[in-house]
Design a protein around this motif. Structure first.
Motif, PDB file in Angstrom:
ATOM      1  N   UNK A   9       0.853  -1.191   0.000  1.00  0.00           N
ATOM      2  CA  UNK A   9       0.000   0.000   0.000  1.00  0.00           C
ATOM      3  C   UNK A   9       0.891   1.244   0.000  1.00  0.00           C
ATOM      4  N   UNK A  10       0.289   2.363  -0.299  1.00  0.00           N
ATOM      5  CA  UNK A  10       1.034   3.629  -0.313  1.00  0.00           C
ATOM      6  C   UNK A  10       1.611   3.927   1.079  1.00  0.00           C
ATOM      7  N   UNK A  11       0.842   3.628   2.114  1.00  0.00           N
ATOM      8  CA  UNK A  11       1.311   3.848   3.485  1.00  0.00           C
ATOM      9  C   UNK A  11       2.500   2.973   3.836  1.00  0.00           C
ATOM     10  N   UNK A  12       2.474   1.716   3.388  1.00  0.00           N
ATOM     11  CA  UNK A  12       3.585   0.807   3.639  1.00  0.00           C
ATOM     12  C   UNK A  12       4.841   1.273   2.901  1.00  0.00           C
ATOM     13  N   UNK A  13       4.668   1.715   1.657  1.00  0.00           N
ATOM     14  CA  UNK A  13       5.816   2.226   0.901  1.00  0.00           C
ATOM     15  C   UNK A  13       6.375   3.478   1.562  1.00  0.00           C
ATOM     16  N   UNK A  14       5.502   4.348   2.012  1.00  0.00           N
ATOM     17  CA  UNK A  14       5.956   5.567   2.693  1.00  0.00           C
ATOM     18  C   UNK A  14       6.743   5.206   3.939  1.00  0.00           C
ATOM     19  N   UNK A  15       6.240   4.246   4.714  1.00  0.00           N
ATOM     20  CA  UNK A  15       6.947   3.801   5.926  1.00  0.00           C
ATOM     21  C   UNK A  15       8.303   3.200   5.558  1.00  0.00           C
ATOM     22  N   UNK A  16       8.355   2.432   4.465  1.00  0.00           N
ATOM     23  CA  UNK A  16       9.610   1.834   3.997  1.00  0.00           C
ATOM     24  C   UNK A  16      10.635   2.933   3.704  1.00  0.00           C
ATOM     25  N   UNK A  17      10.240   3.932   2.928  1.00  0.00           N
ATOM     26  CA  UNK A  17      11.194   4.962   2.526  1.00  0.00           C
ATOM     27  C   UNK A  17      11.565   5.895   3.672  1.00  0.00           C
ATOM     28  N   UNK A  18      10.642   6.134   4.590  1.00  0.00           N
ATOM     29  CA  UNK A  18      10.980   6.929   5.775  1.00  0.00           C
ATOM     30  C   UNK A  18      11.994   6.178   6.639  1.00  0.00           C
ATOM     31  N   UNK A  19      11.808   4.873   6.782  1.00  0.00           N
ATOM     32  CA  UNK A  19      12.766   4.059   7.543  1.00  0.00           C
ATOM     33  C   UNK A  19      14.102   3.996   6.810  1.00  0.00           C
ATOM     34  N   UNK A  20      14.052   3.890   5.495  1.00  0.00           N
ATOM     35  CA  UNK A  20      15.282   3.855   4.702  1.00  0.00           C
ATOM     36  C   UNK A  20      16.081   5.134   4.896  1.00  0.00           C
ATOM     37  N   UNK A  21      15.384   6.248   4.983  1.00  0.00           N
ATOM     38  CA  UNK A  21      16.047   7.525   5.212  1.00  0.00           C
ATOM     39  C   UNK A  21      16.815   7.502   6.533  1.00  0.00           C
ATOM     40  N   UNK A  22      16.305   6.758   7.510  1.00  0.00           N
ATOM     41  CA  UNK A  22      16.965   6.664   8.814  1.00  0.00           C
ATOM     42  C   UNK A  22      18.215   5.807   8.822  1.00  0.00           C
ATOM     43  N   UNK A  23      18.340   4.891   7.869  1.00  0.00           N
ATOM     44  CA  UNK A  23      19.505   3.994   7.838  1.00  0.00           C
ATOM     45  C   UNK A  23      20.335   4.187   6.572  1.00  0.00           C
ATOM     46  N   UNK A  24      20.056   5.198   5.797  1.00  0.00           N
ATOM     47  CA  UNK A  24      20.726   5.403   4.509  1.00  0.00           C
ATOM     48  C   UNK A  24      22.238   5.386   4.679  1.00  0.00           C
ATOM     49  N   UNK A  25      22.882   4.501   3.932  1.00  0.00           N
ATOM     50  CA  UNK A  25      24.337   4.425   3.931  1.00  0.00           C
ATOM     51  C   UNK A  25      24.936   3.528   4.986  1.00  0.00           C
ATOM     52  N   UNK A  26      24.109   2.938   5.844  1.00  0.00           N
ATOM     53  CA  UNK A  26      24.656   2.026   6.846  1.00  0.00           C
ATOM     54  C   UNK A  26      25.279   0.827   6.140  1.00  0.00           C
ATOM     55  N   UNK A  27      26.382   0.300   6.667  1.00  0.00           N
ATOM     56  CA  UNK A  27      27.118  -0.731   5.937  1.00  0.00           C
ATOM     57  C   UNK A  27      26.427  -2.094   5.828  1.00  0.00           C
ATOM     58  N   UNK A  28      25.716  -2.539   6.820  1.00  0.00           N
ATOM     59  CA  UNK A  28      25.156  -3.895   6.812  1.00  0.00           C
ATOM     60  C   UNK A  28      23.734  -3.889   6.273  1.00  0.00           C
ATOM     61  N   UNK A  29      23.544  -4.476   5.099  1.00  0.00           N
ATOM     62  CA  UNK A  29      22.225  -4.510   4.476  1.00  0.00           C
ATOM     63  C   UNK A  29      21.229  -5.266   5.340  1.00  0.00           C
ATOM     64  N   UNK A  30      21.653  -6.386   5.916  1.00  0.00           N
ATOM     65  CA  UNK A  30      20.749  -7.200   6.733  1.00  0.00           C
ATOM     66  C   UNK A  30      20.216  -6.394   7.920  1.00  0.00           C
ATOM     67  N   UNK A  31      21.086  -5.631   8.577  1.00  0.00           N
ATOM     68  CA  UNK A  31      20.656  -4.815   9.714  1.00  0.00           C
ATOM     69  C   UNK A  31      19.706  -3.710   9.263  1.00  0.00           C
ATOM     70  N   UNK A  32      19.978  -3.141   8.093  1.00  0.00           N
ATOM     71  CA  UNK A  32      19.091  -2.106   7.546  1.00  0.00           C
ATOM     72  C   UNK A  32      17.704  -2.680   7.305  1.00  0.00           C
ATOM     73  N   UNK A  33      17.662  -3.869   6.727  1.00  0.00           N
ATOM     74  CA  UNK A  33      16.372  -4.490   6.422  1.00  0.00           C
ATOM     75  C   UNK A  33      15.599  -4.824   7.695  1.00  0.00           C
ATOM     76  N   UNK A  34      16.306  -5.248   8.735  1.00  0.00           N
ATOM     77  CA  UNK A  34      15.646  -5.535  10.015  1.00  0.00           C
ATOM     78  C   UNK A  34      15.045  -4.252  10.582  1.00  0.00           C
ATOM     79  N   UNK A  35      15.805  -3.152  10.517  1.00  0.00           N
ATOM     80  CA  UNK A  35      15.294  -1.868  11.008  1.00  0.00           C
ATOM     81  C   UNK A  35      14.078  -1.423  10.194  1.00  0.00           C
ATOM     82  N   UNK A  36      14.174  -1.524   8.873  1.00  0.00           N
ATOM     83  CA  UNK A  36      13.067  -1.114   8.013  1.00  0.00           C
ATOM     84  C   UNK A  36      11.838  -1.967   8.316  1.00  0.00           C
ATOM     85  N   UNK A  37      12.042  -3.269   8.485  1.00  0.00           N
ATOM     86  CA  UNK A  37      10.921  -4.163   8.780  1.00  0.00           C
ATOM     87  C   UNK A  37      10.246  -3.779  10.091  1.00  0.00           C
TER      88      UNK A  37
END
Length: 164
Positions: A9-37
């Motif tokens: 949904x649009x809300x879920x995508x918005x939450x995804x990108x807002x969370x991504x903004x919080x971890x942008x550039x962090x080295x560990x992809x797995x940790x980023x995905x856990x945070x986004x989730x």
């Protein structure tokens, strides 16, 4: 349905990108995905990972005509490209994948692809410029330290600057 994933949904995508903004550039992809989730509670880890890599694939499809590709190992580049994609998608105002939504609108599609490409390239150039400036500052600082050590050891004359 032939899809193996559930549409976001649009809300879920918005939450995804807002969370991504919080971890942008962090080295560990797995940790980023856990945070986004954790910020998109309606999706599990596998769904978030699937969306993340599907988005990389879509962005690479846009960059391909320009001879560019995202390096999946460079999280800063990937995250900046994803945020650029999101900004352009929001500016376009479409709920669906912009490439699919613009399939029959070649002028708007080209405009979207060019805008994403320009944002990705601008981000890369900015990072390269900042890295070069940082390296210059480090080199100047190291050179200054060497000079100070030489002065402390009496290696330079106070007036002429020639070695004794």
């Amino acid at each position: 349905s032939n899809r193996s994933y559930v549409r976001w949904s649009r809300g879920e995508e918005t939450a995804f990108f807002e969370a991504l903004r919080g971890v942008a550039g962090q080295p560990a992809t797995a940790q980023c995905l856990v945070y986004i989730q954790s910020k998109v509670p309606s999706k599990d880890r596998v769904q978030v990972r699937h969306f993340y890599y599907r988005l990389i694939k879509s962005i690479n499809k846009v960059l391909e005509p320009f001879g560019e590709e995202l390096d999946k190992d460079n999280n800063r580049d990937v995250h900046d490209a994803m945020l650029a994609w999101w900004k352009e998608k929001e500016a376009l105002g479409c709920d669906d994948n912009p490439i699919r939504a613009l399939a029959r609108k070649p002028v708007k599609r080209k405009k979207f692809c060019n805008a994403v490409y320009k944002r990705v390239i601008a981000g890369r150039k900015g990072r390269e410029r900042r890295r070069a400036q940082s390296n210059q500052r480090k080199a100047a600082k190291a050179k200054g330290k060497e000079k100070m050590q030489d002065l402390a050891m009496g290696g330079y004359e106070a007036v002429g600057g020639a070695r004794a």
